[in-house]
Design an enzyme around this catalytic site. Structure first.
Site, PDB file in Angstrom:
ATOM      1  N   CYS A   2       0.867  -1.165   0.000  1.00 21.97           N
ATOM      2  CA  CYS A   2       0.000   0.000   0.000  1.00 21.97           C
ATOM      3  C   CYS A   2       0.913   1.227   0.000  1.00 21.97           C
ATOM      4  O   CYS A   2       2.104   1.108   0.228  1.00 21.97           O
ATOM      5  CB  CYS A   2      -0.866   0.034   1.249  1.00 21.97           C
ATOM      6  SG  CYS A   2      -1.875  -1.438   1.434  1.00 21.97           S
ATOM      7  N   ARG A  27       1.719   0.978  -6.033  1.00 24.44           N
ATOM      8  CA  ARG A  27       1.884   0.054  -4.906  1.00 24.44           C
ATOM      9  C   ARG A  27       0.579  -0.646  -4.526  1.00 24.44           C
ATOM     10  O   ARG A  27       0.585  -1.593  -3.731  1.00 24.44           O
ATOM     11  CB  ARG A  27       2.397   0.818  -3.675  1.00 24.44           C
ATOM     12  CG  ARG A  27       3.737   1.467  -3.895  1.00 24.44           C
ATOM     13  CD  ARG A  27       4.098   2.327  -2.717  1.00 24.44           C
ATOM     14  NE  ARG A  27       4.342   1.526  -1.533  1.00 24.44           N
ATOM     15  CZ  ARG A  27       5.521   1.039  -1.185  1.00 24.44           C
ATOM     16  NH1 ARG A  27       6.571   1.280  -1.926  1.00 24.44           N
ATOM     17  NH2 ARG A  27       5.659   0.318  -0.101  1.00 24.44           N
ATOM     18  N   TRP A  73      -3.891  -1.850  -1.400  1.00 24.54           N
ATOM     19  CA  TRP A  73      -3.971  -3.138  -2.092  1.00 24.54           C
ATOM     20  C   TRP A  73      -4.493  -4.110  -1.041  1.00 24.54           C
ATOM     21  O   TRP A  73      -3.802  -4.420  -0.070  1.00 24.54           O
ATOM     22  CB  TRP A  73      -2.592  -3.571  -2.598  1.00 24.54           C
ATOM     23  CG  TRP A  73      -2.626  -4.805  -3.428  1.00 24.54           C
ATOM     24  CD1 TRP A  73      -3.001  -4.918  -4.732  1.00 24.54           C
ATOM     25  CD2 TRP A  73      -2.242  -6.122  -3.015  1.00 24.54           C
ATOM     26  NE1 TRP A  73      -2.887  -6.219  -5.150  1.00 24.54           N
ATOM     27  CE2 TRP A  73      -2.424  -6.979  -4.121  1.00 24.54           C
ATOM     28  CE3 TRP A  73      -1.775  -6.673  -1.813  1.00 24.54           C
ATOM     29  CZ2 TRP A  73      -2.148  -8.341  -4.070  1.00 24.54           C
ATOM     30  CZ3 TRP A  73      -1.497  -8.022  -1.770  1.00 24.54           C
ATOM     31  CH2 TRP A  73      -1.691  -8.844  -2.892  1.00 24.54           C
ATOM     32  N   ASN A  97       0.608   0.489   6.123  1.00 24.53           N
ATOM     33  CA  ASN A  97       1.101  -0.387   5.063  1.00 24.53           C
ATOM     34  C   ASN A  97       1.747  -1.579   5.764  1.00 24.53           C
ATOM     35  O   ASN A  97       2.565  -1.395   6.658  1.00 24.53           O
ATOM     36  CB  ASN A  97       2.134   0.375   4.220  1.00 24.53           C
ATOM     37  CG  ASN A  97       2.835  -0.514   3.215  1.00 24.53           C
ATOM     38  OD1 ASN A  97       2.313  -1.557   2.837  1.00 24.53           O
ATOM     39  ND2 ASN A  97       4.014  -0.103   2.785  1.00 24.53           N
ATOM     40  N   GLY A  98       1.354  -2.797   5.377  1.00 20.32           N
ATOM     41  CA  GLY A  98       1.934  -3.982   6.006  1.00 20.32           C
ATOM     42  C   GLY A  98       0.833  -4.918   6.468  1.00 20.32           C
ATOM     43  O   GLY A  98      -0.320  -4.779   6.048  1.00 20.32           O
ATOM     44  N   GLU A 463       9.519 -15.692 -18.710  1.00 23.52           N
ATOM     45  CA  GLU A 463       9.299 -14.250 -18.554  1.00 23.52           C
ATOM     46  C   GLU A 463       8.310 -13.728 -19.605  1.00 23.52           C
ATOM     47  O   GLU A 463       7.404 -12.955 -19.293  1.00 23.52           O
ATOM     48  CB  GLU A 463      10.643 -13.501 -18.637  1.00 23.52           C
ATOM     49  CG  GLU A 463      10.548 -11.989 -18.624  1.00 23.52           C
ATOM     50  CD  GLU A 463       9.901 -11.402 -17.370  1.00 23.52           C
ATOM     51  OE1 GLU A 463       9.600 -12.147 -16.425  1.00 23.52           O
ATOM     52  OE2 GLU A 463       9.672 -10.176 -17.364  1.00 23.52           O
ATOM     53  N   LYS A 467       4.724 -11.932 -18.688  1.00 24.26           N
ATOM     54  CA  LYS A 467       4.380 -10.575 -19.152  1.00 24.26           C
ATOM     55  C   LYS A 467       3.000 -10.577 -19.814  1.00 24.26           C
ATOM     56  O   LYS A 467       2.195  -9.686 -19.617  1.00 24.26           O
ATOM     57  CB  LYS A 467       5.420 -10.044 -20.143  1.00 24.26           C
ATOM     58  CG  LYS A 467       6.709  -9.593 -19.548  1.00 24.26           C
ATOM     59  CD  LYS A 467       6.674  -8.230 -18.902  1.00 24.26           C
ATOM     60  CE  LYS A 467       6.657  -8.215 -17.427  1.00 24.26           C
ATOM     61  NZ  LYS A 467       7.524  -8.934 -16.581  1.00 24.26           N
ATOM     62  N   GLU A 470       0.172 -11.196 -17.124  1.00 23.30           N
ATOM     63  CA  GLU A 470      -0.122 -10.132 -16.166  1.00 23.30           C
ATOM     64  C   GLU A 470      -0.597  -8.849 -16.837  1.00 23.30           C
ATOM     65  O   GLU A 470      -1.424  -8.142 -16.283  1.00 23.30           O
ATOM     66  CB  GLU A 470       1.061  -9.865 -15.236  1.00 23.30           C
ATOM     67  CG  GLU A 470       2.300  -9.369 -15.916  1.00 23.30           C
ATOM     68  CD  GLU A 470       3.449  -9.123 -14.956  1.00 23.30           C
ATOM     69  OE1 GLU A 470       3.221  -8.951 -13.763  1.00 23.30           O
ATOM     70  OE2 GLU A 470       4.597  -9.104 -15.433  1.00 23.30           O
ATOM     71  N   HIS A 486       4.802 -34.432 -23.940  1.00 19.75           N
ATOM     72  CA  HIS A 486       4.500 -35.394 -22.874  1.00 19.75           C
ATOM     73  C   HIS A 486       3.159 -35.079 -22.204  1.00 19.75           C
ATOM     74  O   HIS A 486       2.996 -35.328 -21.018  1.00 19.75           O
ATOM     75  CB  HIS A 486       5.651 -35.427 -21.863  1.00 19.75           C
ATOM     76  CG  HIS A 486       6.917 -35.940 -22.459  1.00 19.75           C
ATOM     77  ND1 HIS A 486       7.129 -37.272 -22.737  1.00 19.75           N
ATOM     78  CD2 HIS A 486       8.010 -35.288 -22.899  1.00 19.75           C
ATOM     79  CE1 HIS A 486       8.317 -37.419 -23.299  1.00 19.75           C
ATOM     80  NE2 HIS A 486       8.869 -36.228 -23.419  1.00 19.75           N
ATOM     81  N   LYS A 583       2.948  -3.384  -7.044  1.00 17.19           N
ATOM     82  CA  LYS A 583       4.349  -3.363  -7.466  1.00 17.19           C
ATOM     83  C   LYS A 583       5.259  -4.111  -6.508  1.00 17.19           C
ATOM     84  O   LYS A 583       6.130  -4.849  -6.912  1.00 17.19           O
ATOM     85  CB  LYS A 583       4.805  -1.914  -7.616  1.00 17.19           C
ATOM     86  CG  LYS A 583       6.228  -1.751  -8.105  1.00 17.19           C
ATOM     87  CD  LYS A 583       6.342  -2.101  -9.563  1.00 17.19           C
ATOM     88  CE  LYS A 583       7.747  -1.958 -10.093  1.00 17.19           C
ATOM     89  NZ  LYS A 583       7.911  -2.723 -11.341  1.00 17.19           N
TER      90      LYS A 583
HETATM   91  C1  F6R Z   1       6.348  -9.233 -12.906  1.00 15.24           C
HETATM   92  C2  F6R Z   1       6.834  -8.646 -11.665  1.00 15.24           C
HETATM   93  C3  F6R Z   1       6.888  -9.525 -10.465  1.00 15.24           C
HETATM   94  C4  F6R Z   1       8.141  -9.212  -9.649  1.00 15.24           C
HETATM   95  C5  F6R Z   1       8.101  -9.976  -8.320  1.00 15.24           C
HETATM   96  C6  F6R Z   1       9.344  -9.730  -7.490  1.00 15.24           C
HETATM   97  O1  F6R Z   1       6.362  -8.290 -13.936  1.00 15.24           O
HETATM   98  O2  F6R Z   1       7.157  -7.495 -11.605  1.00 15.24           O
HETATM   99  O3  F6R Z   1       6.821 -10.865 -10.786  1.00 15.24           O
HETATM  100  O4  F6R Z   1       9.269  -9.563 -10.397  1.00 15.24           O
HETATM  101  O5  F6R Z   1       6.978  -9.582  -7.594  1.00 15.24           O
HETATM  102  O6  F6R Z   1       9.465  -8.381  -7.165  1.00 15.24           O
HETATM  103  P1  F6R Z   1      10.846  -7.784  -6.701  1.00 15.24           P
HETATM  104  O7  F6R Z   1      11.789  -7.901  -7.858  1.00 15.24           O
HETATM  105  O8  F6R Z   1      10.551  -6.372  -6.329  1.00 15.24           O
HETATM  106  O9  F6R Z   1      11.323  -8.611  -5.543  1.00 15.24           O
END
Ligand code: F6R
Length: 588
Positions: A2, A27, A73, A97-98, A463, A467, A470, A486, A583
């Site tokens: 948050c 966030r 969030w 936040n937390g 990856e 992408k 998400e 398989h 984020k």
């Molecule tokens: C995907 C993404 C997440 C982060 C993951 C780890 O686009 O951004 O999968 O890679 O939440 O976050 P960090 O790198 O901040 O530990």
């Protein structure tokens, strides 16, 4: 998870708090709220949805010079007005936040004392406890000290008490919080971008430190309420770095920063084809564990390939939420590497702490300067990606991949390999300038997509697939090319897009065979490679420059990011703030 912003000063508080919250929206963004002092009373406005919805309910010209705000969030309780912050009980109003882990038992006790709760959040126990203990402590700082002694879990708090119309109080454990100083007043905030419109001077609050800010000054106290001196830091990055700069989305802007990010990261560690002293030698380690979450974990998978191939050191890669609970085989010659853009991801942080407790050396690969993971690791190497605002990581992924490739060279002790990094930025630039819309159109039509590749290409598939999931909400699966037959191949039907990645040329014929197998079942193939292809088994082709294997992943990820971006745009998705995400994942 948050975002928190608070301001007290000589200027109107609401515009400052609202503008700060907009920078923290990445966030968490399912609801938002503010509490502000107006005509000597604390007023609260909250709304479900984005900050823009909250803003419509607020008079920004209100004569208020003290306010705290929050963007949420949801963790405990659905996004709703009653669950939004600030929460108020008695004389105390709080943004948090937390996560408060012992909130259920605390809530039960408080209910027995006659306290009524209005939300299903964990947060509401905090103002309840503050109000309850304030009656006996009769002093706000002493009350905060008492309450944080009772709370278990992580928190960054902004607190207003009805009996003090001049000060905002703040405290943190686990979740990040800064104070910021401006000629016109003082801020609290979860992250630096929130205050950059006004000031670049800030103070990092450490664990359990309590701060008190008013329009002229600030005080910071340790757990025993002894006042302590704090270093005022200056944020070096420009504000432009945290703004859109003409791009339609942060994700696109950040992808287009990748040439710079590559060079900044390279030049921080390397000069004239030699390592600078910023890159330690890491000589003693003969076993490496890489631990991370999400995309950062996929960087770890790429790094495993590079370190094993170039440095001949075995590498074990695991997601942090598993690693921290499992039996780990390590010793004093093991280096545990934690990769994290934010440096605050709860599982990654706990995995780091576990390795530290077991006496194992740790190395953090982090973007956010002085974040928890950066500060707690034995060694920290920063990637030079700058602030990343889009929730889906792009430029930080490229910077992490660059740094892990450099680390592979460092561990291999073959410095001559550094020449492979020279000029890569030109290729990044060229790949960024291409148009990916045609590939995106193919994918946007479908509900399912597959990515297949082998070895390091498989890590890139993971990856690319994430992408797409998400940002474009397309169900997408990454598979080792040889594994598909398989079982999973039964999902391939006429028109299913399959993206094949092959930059490992010795095994290209094998991957191509696997692509032909799915093409024979009607799949539409997008083939990404760095070699001319004679066979015409694909529908669309992306030819990348042929660079050394060491640096190939750095350029290969770019089309995957841009394709996901274009698909998300075609589908009208909320690209920078995909649904259900945040984020920085500071919950376990
Ligand atoms: C995907 C993404 C997440 C982060 C993951 C780890 O686009 O951004 O999968 O890679 O939440 O976050 P960090 O790198 O901040 O530990």
């Amino acid at each position: 998870m948050c975002g928190i912003v608070g301001y007290v000063g000589k200027e109107r508080a609401l515009p400052r708090v609202l503008s700060g919250l907009k920078f923290l929206e990445y966030r968490g963004y399912d609801s938002a709220g503010v509490a502000y002092l107006f005509n000597d009373e604390v007023k609260i406005t909250k709304e479900v949805g984005r900050i823009s919805s909250l803003e419509k309910l607020i008079d920004l010209d209100a004569d208020s010079y003290m306010a705290i705000g929050h963007t949420r969030w949801a963790t405990h309780g659905e996004p709703s007005v009653s669950n939004s912050h600030p929460h108020r009980i008695g004389k105390f109003t709080v943004v948090h936040n937390g996560i408060i882990e012992n909130y259920l038992s605390l809530k039960e006790d408080l209910k027995k004392k006659g306290i009524k709760f209005l939300s299903s959040t964990d947060t509401e126990v905090i103002p309840a406890l503050l109000d309850y203990y304030y009656k006996s402590e009769k002093d706000i700082l002493k009350t905060i000290k008492k309450v944080i002694g009772i709370l278990e879990g992580s928190f960054a708090l902004g607190i207003i008490c009805d009996d003090d119309k001049e000060n905002i109080y703040a405290v943190r454990r686990g979740s990040p919080l800064i104070l910021a100083l401006d000629k016109m007043g003082m801020f609290i905030a979860s992250d630096v971008p929130a205050i950059l419109c006004y000031t670049n001077k800030y103070i990092l609050l450490e664990q359990n430190e309590i701060a008190k800010i008013n329009k002229n000054s600030y005080q910071v106290y340790d757990q025993n309420l002894k006042e302590i001196k704090k270093e005022v830091k200056t944020f070096e990055g420009s504000q432009d770095a945290a703004m859109l700069n003409g791009y339609e989305h942060y994700m696109l802007k950040e992808i287009h920063e990748e040439e710079k990010v590559y060079l900044d990261t390279l030049n921080y560690y390397v000069s004239d084809n030699s390592f600078k002293e910023t890159m330690p030698e890491f000589k003693k380690y003969n076993n490496i564990h890489i631990v991370a979450c999400g995309s950062a974990y996929y960087v770890g998978c790429i790094a495993k390939n590079l370190i094993e191939n170039y440095a001949n050191i075995p590498v074990y890669v695991e997601v942090a939420s598993e690693y921290r609970y499992k039996k780990n085989f390590y010793d004093s010659n093991t280096l545990v590497i934690i990769i994290s853009q934010s440096g605050e991801t709860a599982d990654s942080l706990e995995a780091l702490r576990r390795a530290k407790n077991d006496g194992i050396d740790t190395l953090a690969i982090v973007n956010v300067v002085l974040s928890s993971i950066a500060r707690e690791a034995k060694y920290t190497l920063y990637v030079k990606a700058g602030p990343e605002i889009a929730v889906a990581t792009t430029k930080a992924f490229l910077a992490q991949t660059t740094l892990m490739a450099l680390l592979a060279v460092r561990l291999s002790r073959k410095n001559e390999l550094l020449k492979e990094f020279v000029g890569v930025e030109k290729y990044i630039n060229e790949i960024l300038s291409r148009n990916y819309l045609d590939y995106a159109k193919e994918i946007a039509k479908s509900n399912d997509t597959f990515f297949i590749g082998r070895l390091v290409d498989y890590a890139l598939c993971l990856e690319g697939s994430l992408k797409l999931k998400e940002t474009a909400y397309i169900n997408s699966v990454a598979f080792q090319a040889g594994e598909l037959k398989h079982g999973t191949i039964s999902l391939i039907t006429k028109g299913t897009p399959v993206i094949g990645i092959c930059t490992c040329h010795e095994i290209a014929p094998k991957t191509i065979s696997n692509l032909k197998e799915v093409a024979a079942r009607g799949a539409k193939i997008i083939y990404i490679t760095s070699e001319e292809v004679e066979d015409n088994f694909y529908d669309k082709l992306i030819i990348l420059p042929k660079l050394a294997d060491l640096v190939m992943p750095i350029i290969t990820v770019i089309p995957l990011q841009l394709i996901a971006y274009e698909v998300a745009k075609l589908k009208g998705c909320d690209i920078d703030k995909p649904r259900n995400l945040a984020k920085s994942v500071t919950v376990e």
